[in-house]
Write a protein that holds these residues in place. Structure first.
Motif, short mmCIF file in Angstrom:
data_model
loop_
_atom_site.label_atom_id
_atom_site.label_comp_id
_atom_site.label_asym_id
_atom_site.label_seq_id
_atom_site.Cartn_x
_atom_site.Cartn_y
_atom_site.Cartn_z
N ARG A 252 -5.76 -7.74 -32.55
CA ARG A 252 -6.12 -7.58 -31.16
C ARG A 252 -5.75 -8.85 -30.39
NH1 ARG A 252 -8.71 -3.19 -29.56
NH2 ARG A 252 -9.70 -1.85 -31.13
N LEU A 253 -5.47 -8.67 -29.12
CA LEU A 253 -5.11 -9.80 -28.27
C LEU A 253 -6.18 -10.02 -27.21
CD1 LEU A 253 -1.29 -9.11 -27.66
CD2 LEU A 253 -2.30 -10.79 -29.23
N ARG A 254 -6.27 -11.25 -26.77
CA ARG A 254 -7.15 -11.62 -25.66
C ARG A 254 -6.33 -12.44 -24.67
NH1 ARG A 254 -9.85 -16.27 -24.88
NH2 ARG A 254 -9.50 -16.88 -27.06
N ARG A 255 -6.46 -12.09 -23.39
CA ARG A 255 -5.70 -12.81 -22.37
C ARG A 255 -6.31 -14.16 -22.10
NH1 ARG A 255 -5.23 -7.47 -20.62
NH2 ARG A 255 -3.04 -6.82 -20.38
N ARG A 256 -5.45 -15.12 -21.91
CA ARG A 256 -5.89 -16.44 -21.52
C ARG A 256 -6.21 -16.47 -20.03
NH1 ARG A 256 -1.98 -20.98 -24.41
NH2 ARG A 256 -3.01 -20.97 -26.45
N GLY A 257 -7.04 -17.43 -19.66
CA GLY A 257 -7.35 -17.60 -18.25
C GLY A 257 -6.15 -18.16 -17.50
N ALA A 258 -6.31 -18.25 -16.21
CA ALA A 258 -5.21 -18.75 -15.37
C ALA A 258 -4.91 -20.19 -15.74
CB ALA A 258 -5.60 -18.63 -13.90
N ARG A 259 -3.65 -20.46 -15.97
CA ARG A 259 -3.20 -21.80 -16.31
C ARG A 259 -1.71 -21.86 -16.02
NH1 ARG A 259 -2.62 -23.08 -22.54
NH2 ARG A 259 -0.94 -24.30 -21.62
N ARG A 260 -1.18 -23.06 -16.09
CA ARG A 260 0.24 -23.21 -15.82
C ARG A 260 1.06 -22.57 -16.94
NH1 ARG A 260 2.67 -27.38 -18.63
NH2 ARG A 260 1.27 -28.68 -19.87
N ARG A 261 2.29 -22.32 -16.65
CA ARG A 261 3.16 -21.65 -17.60
C ARG A 261 3.40 -22.53 -18.82
NH1 ARG A 261 9.27 -19.44 -16.20
NH2 ARG A 261 9.69 -18.51 -18.25
N ILE A 262 3.41 -21.88 -19.98
CA ILE A 262 3.64 -22.62 -21.22
C ILE A 262 5.08 -23.08 -21.28
CG2 ILE A 262 3.68 -22.43 -23.74
CD1 ILE A 262 1.50 -20.41 -23.58
N SER A 263 5.27 -24.35 -21.55
CA SER A 263 6.62 -24.87 -21.68
C SER A 263 7.15 -24.58 -23.09
CB SER A 263 6.65 -26.38 -21.42
OG SER A 263 5.88 -27.06 -22.40
N ARG A 264 8.43 -24.82 -23.28
CA ARG A 264 9.04 -24.55 -24.58
C ARG A 264 8.47 -25.47 -25.65
NH1 ARG A 264 15.35 -24.72 -24.03
NH2 ARG A 264 15.11 -24.09 -26.22
N ARG A 265 8.11 -26.67 -25.31
CA ARG A 265 7.58 -27.62 -26.30
C ARG A 265 6.17 -27.23 -26.74
NH1 ARG A 265 9.41 -33.48 -23.65
NH2 ARG A 265 11.69 -33.10 -23.75
N GLU A 266 5.41 -26.64 -25.84
CA GLU A 266 4.04 -26.27 -26.16
C GLU A 266 3.94 -24.96 -26.94
OE1 GLU A 266 1.69 -28.13 -22.31
OE2 GLU A 266 2.55 -26.12 -22.20
N ALA A 267 5.02 -24.24 -26.99
CA ALA A 267 4.99 -22.91 -27.60
C ALA A 267 5.43 -22.95 -29.05
CB ALA A 267 5.88 -21.96 -26.81
N GLY A 268 4.94 -23.91 -29.80
CA GLY A 268 5.35 -24.02 -31.19
C GLY A 268 4.83 -22.89 -32.04
#
Length: 290
Positions: A252-268
């Motif tokens: 199951r998935l849960r949506r994250r709250g409002a935040r800035r867009r994930i950059s490529r470096r943060e999406a490890g």
């Protein structure tokens, strides 16, 4: 001494002579005898006429059947192929758009039971490709209006950075399922009706894009989700999602709250699925729970 005598005629010939004399004495018999197995000329002619009649009837029947098939083919071609603008071949559109094929001719042509679209959409992504200009997204969309669900297949993207996936939006159950083909895992979440268009509306949108009366937007929207608990009871997800995710690890998935867009470096530890289900491109980022 030579003895000369006259031979008497056989007894079998005497009755014949007597019959000839009884018939008139002129040596002509009163009846004609046919050899065994021979038929009378009248019966032979009648048999030939019967055979010719059967052949004529068979030929006329085959001719009527052939004419019926020809007229039926002309009717189908005129009222389904020409009137409805059916395109038997699916091809790509040069500038963002969709091509539609309507296989559900058994239902009303204005609203087929199933519609299959092959879409190619141009969009901009300044974060992934700030200097390469527009990117192109390809996907196949199947819309089931009566069953009220949509199925999207996203092939391996040419530009990279996104996973191929199969997506189902079940409006009856209010659920969305993502099958990440790279990971061979399924993820289920509540249907986001603010982003996903209903089947009837999406069908109308893609038809208008095909006609050229509307062009999709070029921007991209990102939604971020986190994988939570494992789903063990697959039947509760409905038959459509069950067929998609059966035999695969499902979370199951849960949506994250409002935040800035994930950059490529943060999406490890995250995977992206880019798809088109509205007037814009959506990037679904699925991250594993840390």
């Amino acid at each position: 001494m030579v003895k000369i005598g006259v031979q008497q005629p056989p007894a079998a010939l005497k009755p014949d002579k007597e019959k000839e004399k009884a018939a008139g004495g002129d040596g002509v018999a009163g009846a004609v005898l046919l050899p065994p197995g021979a038929e009378e000329p009248g019966a032979v002619a009648q048999g030939r006429r019967s055979s010719l009649s059967g052949v004529c009837y068979l030929t006329m029947g085959l001719l009527v059947l052939l004419l019926g098939l020809v007229f039926a083919s002309m009717y189908v071609y005129r009222y389904f192929f020409i009137t409805q603008g059916y395109t038997p071949a699916v091809f790509a559109v040069a500038v963002g758009g969709c091509v539609v094929a309507l296989p559900g001719l058994c239902c009303t042509p204005q609203l087929p039971r199933e519609s299959v679209f092959h879409c190619g959409v141009l969009y901009e992504d300044s974060l992934y490709s700030p200097f390469k200009g527009q990117l192109e997204l390809h996907e196949d969309v199947k819309i089931y209006i009566e069953e009220n669900y949509e199925q999207i297949n996203v092939p391996v993207p040419q530009f990279g950075g996104s996973d191929p996936a199969d997506i189902i939006h079940d409006f009856q159950r209010g659920l969305t399922a993502y099958h990440d083909i790279t990971l061979d895992k399924c993820y289920v979440i509540e249907l986001n009706t603010t982003i996903v268009m209903p089947p009837r509306n999406l069908w109308e949108l893609l038809v208008n894009v095909k006609k050229g009366t509307y062009l999709p937007q070029t921007y991209i929207i990102q939604e971020e989700m986190i994988a939570t608990e494992h789903v063990s009871d697959m039947e509760q997800l409905g038959s459509f999602i069950y067929r998609l995710c059966s035999g695969k690890e499902t979370y199951r998935l849960r949506r994250r709250g409002a935040r800035r867009r994930i950059s490529r470096r943060e999406a490890g530890n995250c995977h992206r699925i880019r798809h088109f289900e509205n007037t814009f491109v959506v990037e679904t980022v699925i991250c594993q729970k840390s």
